[in-house]
Enzyme design. Structure first.
Site, PDB file in Angstrom:
ATOM      1  N   CYS A  46       0.824  -1.212   0.000  1.00  0.00           N
ATOM      2  CA  CYS A  46       0.000   0.000   0.000  1.00  0.00           C
ATOM      3  C   CYS A  46       0.855   1.258   0.000  1.00  0.00           C
ATOM      4  CB  CYS A  46      -0.926  -0.023   1.216  1.00  0.00           C
ATOM      5  SG  CYS A  46      -1.820   1.501   1.435  1.00  0.00           S
ATOM      6  N   CYS A  51      -1.566   1.637  -3.070  1.00  0.00           N
ATOM      7  CA  CYS A  51      -2.579   2.689  -2.907  1.00  0.00           C
ATOM      8  C   CYS A  51      -2.036   4.120  -2.895  1.00  0.00           C
ATOM      9  CB  CYS A  51      -3.336   2.505  -1.593  1.00  0.00           C
ATOM     10  SG  CYS A  51      -3.429   0.836  -0.966  1.00  0.00           S
ATOM     11  N   LYS A  54       0.008   5.344  -5.954  1.00  0.00           N
ATOM     12  CA  LYS A  54      -0.957   5.330  -7.069  1.00  0.00           C
ATOM     13  C   LYS A  54      -1.891   6.525  -6.998  1.00  0.00           C
ATOM     14  CE  LYS A  54      -4.827   3.521  -6.570  1.00  0.00           C
ATOM     15  NZ  LYS A  54      -5.756   2.506  -6.089  1.00  0.00           N
ATOM     16  N   TYR A 183      -9.165  -3.468 -11.268  1.00  0.00           N
ATOM     17  CA  TYR A 183      -9.074  -2.054 -10.919  1.00  0.00           C
ATOM     18  C   TYR A 183      -7.667  -1.491 -11.118  1.00  0.00           C
ATOM     19  CZ  TYR A 183      -7.026  -2.819  -6.226  1.00  0.00           C
ATOM     20  OH  TYR A 183      -6.197  -3.138  -5.193  1.00  0.00           O
ATOM     21  N   GLU A 187      -7.093   1.673 -13.452  1.00  0.00           N
ATOM     22  CA  GLU A 187      -6.558   2.904 -12.853  1.00  0.00           C
ATOM     23  C   GLU A 187      -5.296   3.365 -13.590  1.00  0.00           C
ATOM     24  OE1 GLU A 187      -8.123   2.391  -8.234  1.00  0.00           O
ATOM     25  OE2 GLU A 187      -6.157   1.644  -8.757  1.00  0.00           O
ATOM     26  N   HIS A 441     -27.649  20.901  -1.336  1.00  0.00           N
ATOM     27  CA  HIS A 441     -27.815  21.424  -2.686  1.00  0.00           C
ATOM     28  C   HIS A 441     -26.885  22.606  -2.936  1.00  0.00           C
ATOM     29  CE1 HIS A 441     -29.984  22.213  -6.377  1.00  0.00           C
ATOM     30  NE2 HIS A 441     -30.057  23.491  -6.044  1.00  0.00           N
ATOM     31  N   GLU A 446     -26.699  14.712  -3.683  1.00  0.00           N
ATOM     32  CA  GLU A 446     -28.113  14.892  -3.343  1.00  0.00           C
ATOM     33  C   GLU A 446     -28.993  13.960  -4.172  1.00  0.00           C
ATOM     34  OE1 GLU A 446     -30.071  18.662  -4.438  1.00  0.00           O
ATOM     35  OE2 GLU A 446     -28.284  19.137  -5.604  1.00  0.00           O
TER      36      GLU A 446
HETATM   37  C1  LIG Z   1      -0.997  -0.914  -7.613  1.00  0.00           C
HETATM   38  C2  LIG Z   1      -1.862  -1.230  -6.415  1.00  0.00           C
HETATM   39  C3  LIG Z   1      -2.809  -0.343  -6.016  1.00  0.00           C
HETATM   40  C4  LIG Z   1      -3.614  -0.620  -4.906  1.00  0.00           C
HETATM   41  N1  LIG Z   1      -4.567   0.291  -4.550  1.00  0.00           N
HETATM   42  C5  LIG Z   1      -5.340   0.060  -3.473  1.00  0.00           C
HETATM   43  C6  LIG Z   1      -6.294   1.028  -3.065  1.00  0.00           C
HETATM   44  O1  LIG Z   1      -6.461   2.069  -3.691  1.00  0.00           O
HETATM   45  N2  LIG Z   1      -7.029   0.769  -1.943  1.00  0.00           N
HETATM   46  C7  LIG Z   1      -6.875  -0.388  -1.231  1.00  0.00           C
HETATM   47  O2  LIG Z   1      -7.549  -0.566  -0.213  1.00  0.00           O
HETATM   48  N3  LIG Z   1      -5.971  -1.327  -1.611  1.00  0.00           N
HETATM   49  C8  LIG Z   1      -5.207  -1.126  -2.711  1.00  0.00           C
HETATM   50  N4  LIG Z   1      -4.269  -2.061  -3.079  1.00  0.00           N
HETATM   51  C9  LIG Z   1      -4.181  -3.332  -2.321  1.00  0.00           C
HETATM   52  C10 LIG Z   1      -3.379  -3.156  -1.040  1.00  0.00           C
HETATM   53  O3  LIG Z   1      -2.130  -2.603  -1.343  1.00  0.00           O
HETATM   54  C11 LIG Z   1      -3.225  -4.502  -0.353  1.00  0.00           C
HETATM   55  O4  LIG Z   1      -4.491  -5.082  -0.164  1.00  0.00           O
HETATM   56  C12 LIG Z   1      -2.539  -4.377   1.003  1.00  0.00           C
HETATM   57  O5  LIG Z   1      -1.270  -3.766   0.876  1.00  0.00           O
HETATM   58  C13 LIG Z   1      -2.392  -5.752   1.647  1.00  0.00           C
HETATM   59  O6  LIG Z   1      -1.692  -5.658   2.853  1.00  0.00           O
HETATM   60  P1  LIG Z   1      -0.905  -6.910   3.433  1.00  0.00           P
HETATM   61  O7  LIG Z   1      -0.485  -6.541   4.800  1.00  0.00           O
HETATM   62  O8  LIG Z   1      -1.699  -8.131   3.245  1.00  0.00           O
HETATM   63  O9  LIG Z   1       0.353  -7.098   2.486  1.00  0.00           O
HETATM   64  P2  LIG Z   1       1.470  -6.086   1.998  1.00  0.00           P
HETATM   65  O10 LIG Z   1       1.115  -4.689   2.289  1.00  0.00           O
HETATM   66  O11 LIG Z   1       1.745  -6.453   0.597  1.00  0.00           O
HETATM   67  O12 LIG Z   1       2.726  -6.433   2.908  1.00  0.00           O
HETATM   68  C14 LIG Z   1       3.390  -7.659   2.811  1.00  0.00           C
HETATM   69  C15 LIG Z   1       4.847  -7.428   3.160  1.00  0.00           C
HETATM   70  O13 LIG Z   1       5.481  -8.677   3.405  1.00  0.00           O
HETATM   71  C16 LIG Z   1       6.796  -8.635   2.899  1.00  0.00           C
HETATM   72  N5  LIG Z   1       7.214 -10.023   2.728  1.00  0.00           N
HETATM   73  C17 LIG Z   1       6.716 -10.957   1.877  1.00  0.00           C
HETATM   74  N6  LIG Z   1       7.296 -12.150   2.082  1.00  0.00           N
HETATM   75  C18 LIG Z   1       8.183 -11.987   3.086  1.00  0.00           C
HETATM   76  C19 LIG Z   1       9.067 -12.878   3.769  1.00  0.00           C
HETATM   77  N7  LIG Z   1       9.121 -14.177   3.477  1.00  0.00           N
HETATM   78  N8  LIG Z   1       9.848 -12.370   4.747  1.00  0.00           N
HETATM   79  C20 LIG Z   1       9.789 -11.041   5.083  1.00  0.00           C
HETATM   80  N9  LIG Z   1       8.960 -10.171   4.480  1.00  0.00           N
HETATM   81  C21 LIG Z   1       8.143 -10.641   3.494  1.00  0.00           C
HETATM   82  C22 LIG Z   1       6.650  -7.841   1.616  1.00  0.00           C
HETATM   83  O14 LIG Z   1       7.887  -7.284   1.217  1.00  0.00           O
HETATM   84  C23 LIG Z   1       5.636  -6.780   2.034  1.00  0.00           C
HETATM   85  O15 LIG Z   1       6.259  -5.618   2.517  1.00  0.00           O
HETATM   86  C24 LIG Z   1      -3.442  -1.822  -4.182  1.00  0.00           C
HETATM   87  C25 LIG Z   1      -2.458  -2.737  -4.583  1.00  0.00           C
HETATM   88  C26 LIG Z   1      -1.675  -2.439  -5.682  1.00  0.00           C
HETATM   89  C27 LIG Z   1      -0.633  -3.438  -6.114  1.00  0.00           C
END
Ligand SMILES: Cc1cc2nc3c(=O)[nH]c(=O)nc-3n(C[C@H](O)[C@H](O)[C@H](O)COP(=O)(O)OP(=O)(O)OC[C@H]3O[C@@H](n4cnc5c(N)ncnc54)[C@H](O)[C@@H]3O)c2cc1C
Length: 464
Positions: A46, A51, A54, A183, A187, A441, A446
């Protein structure tokens, strides 16, 4: 931090993204000794490549319309120019600032941060790959997120970029082909088009935004086409060939498109690779994510998973809520299941989309009686700007209870509007509650409280 072998913690979190950071800091605030591993940058998708950066690009891309619209309001603006490196540099700086804010938060909450990849060795042991250290943990939380998926291997696939690389391009592509209809694809198509690129969106299905309401899909596709984006449905990219500085994309119908960049945004898969889940017995669900219960507990008693890695609702606020609920459940003495119904969401396309609840197709299947209210209108601003654009709003109402079960918006600030409609829908508001609310309004919103005429009504008996 330097990690000692045989270190012991109450909770080890793998992945410092939206879900992992929230879980770690709340667990620590509840008194747990917590360690978190991050292999790339703190903040996760994110903050680093999702997010936030973006949305900054979305803001940048909308200025072109603003410059154009200003003339009808009496402004004269000299020919605007755009400098991609300035934008990308400023976005990168903001991302770095946020990353350090997240790191500071972990430090403030006494969460030990390990900048390394980590994996499970057994149900209570995490191995830190950079040092080989082994950490004993009573509980393990997997919050490793998801990763772009490129589909079947096709010739030239190595030339395709994903959204990850889109944030780091050294120059704005003059022409770009984007494959995907979700999306993220939509986007980025609007972002690049707004910044001046010639954009072709290629999607294998019959229309973009699968899973969204049919009217929204049509409205947005038509609006994107009007803005000059070529939206090609029913085809896939079957090959990419480099020819000098350009890439020639071949589609399944045999046609070719020359472009400076080819981007794939066809979906994201849970990040499970190399975590050692099999050996420990963590079950994977049919959809490819870690199988968990309502408290995010996996098939192994002391191992939990939150966020995109569980492939439930892949959005930042959902990952955060799951992480928070996990920490309250395990360390706060407050078992907290997460409710995944009626999650409002937005697509930051141009025009913007905001939705909550059932689509018309879903509501028709689920409800005995359904009333559909909808409207499409020219936003007030467009009357003077002369811009060819229309907003769209739809309310789906349970014909038996009167409850609003779905709201679908396309138009300026739809993401902001749907957040508040979301409160009403979550509270179980009825159409009568919407009607009883005085209009503000003149606004677009609205329209939501002045929808009087049913566009359609369905009743199951009539259909039988
Ligand atoms: C281009 C794009 C736009 C988006 N826009 C939106 C939006 O507008 N609104 C919205 O709500 N969501 C959006 N999302 C989705 C949102 O980013 C994800 O749903 C959210 O980040 C998920 O969070 P998470 O904690 O599951 O994983 P992440 O935030 O992906 O975090 C996972 C972390 O784990 C780390 N990791 C992975 N494997 C290992 C390992 N073995 N050891 C150590 N570290 C590791 C990764 O490096 C990463 O930092 C978007 C996603 C993308 C790709």
């Amino acid at each position: 931090m330097a990690v000692m072998a045989n270190h012991e913690v109450d909770l080890f979190v793998i992945g410092a993204g939206s879900g992992g950071v929230r879980a770690a800091r709340v667990a620590s605030a509840h008194g747990a000794r917590v360690m978190i591993a991050e292999e790339y940058r703190v903040g996760g998708t994110c903050v680093i490549r999702g997010c936030v950066p973006k949305k900054l690009l979305v803001h940048a891309s909308r200025f072109s319309d603003e410059f154009g619209d200003a003339a009808g309001f009496g402004w004269s603006v000299s020919e605007p120019t755009f400098h991609w490196p300035t934008l990308i540099g400023n976005v990168a700086r903001e991302v770095t600032r946020l990353e350090s804010a997240y790191t500071d938060t972990l430090e403030r909450f006494s969460v030990a941060l390990v900048k390394s990849r980590a994996m499970l060795e057994d149900a209570h042991t995490v191995r830190i790959l950079s040092s080989g250290a082994r950490i004993r943990a009573e509980t393990i939380l997997i919050a490793t997120g998801a990763w772009p998926h490129y589909g079947p291997k096709i010739p030239g696939l190595e030339h395709a970029i994903s959204s990850n690389e889109a944030f780091r391009l050294s120059e704005l592509p003059r022409r770009i082909v984007i494959q995907g209809g979700g999306y993220i694809a939509v986007e980025f198509a609007c972002i690049f088009a707004g910044l001046g690129s010639q954009v072709t969106l290629v999607y294998r299905g019959e229309n973009i935004l699968r899973g969204f309401d049919g009217d929204v899909r049509e409205h947005l596709r038509d609006a994107m086409r009007r803005r000059g984006i070529t939206v090609t449905c029913g085809h896939t990219v079957v090959g990419i060939e480099q020819s000098g500085d350009e890439y020639v994309t071949r589609l399944s119908d045999g046609s070719t498109i020359a472009a400076d960049k080819v981007m794939f945004a066809i979906g994201r898969r849970p990040n499970l690779m190399g975590l050692g889940l099999d050996a420990v017995g963590v079950k994977i669900a049919e959809h490819g994510g870690i199988a968990v219960d309502a408290y995010s507990r996996s098939s192994v008693e002391n191992i939990y998973a939150v966020g995109d890695v569980t492939h439930r609702v892949n959005l930042t606020p959902v990952a955060i809520r799951e992480g928070h609920a996990f920490a309250d459940t395990v360390y706060g003495g407050k078992p907290t299941p997460v409710d995944h119904t009626n999650v409002p969401t937005a697509v930051f396309a141009e025009p913007e989309v905001g939705v909550i609840g059932l689509t018309e197709a879903q509501a028709r299947v689920q409800l005995a009686r359904l009333d559909v209210y909808k409207t499409s209108f020219r936003p007030l601003k467009a009357t003077l700007s002369g811009r060819e654009t229309r907003s769209f709003m739809k309310l789906l109402v349970d014909g038996v209870t009167g409850r609003v079960v779905g709201c679908h918006l396309v138009g300026p600030d739809a993401g902001e509007l749907i957040q508040l409609v979301g409160v009403a829908v979550k509270m179980g508001a009825t159409k009568a509650d919407f009607d009883a609310t005085m209009a503000v309004h003149p606004t677009a919103a609205e329209e939501l409280v002045t929808l009087r005429e049913k566009a359609k009504s369905y009743s199951r008996e009539a259909a039988e």
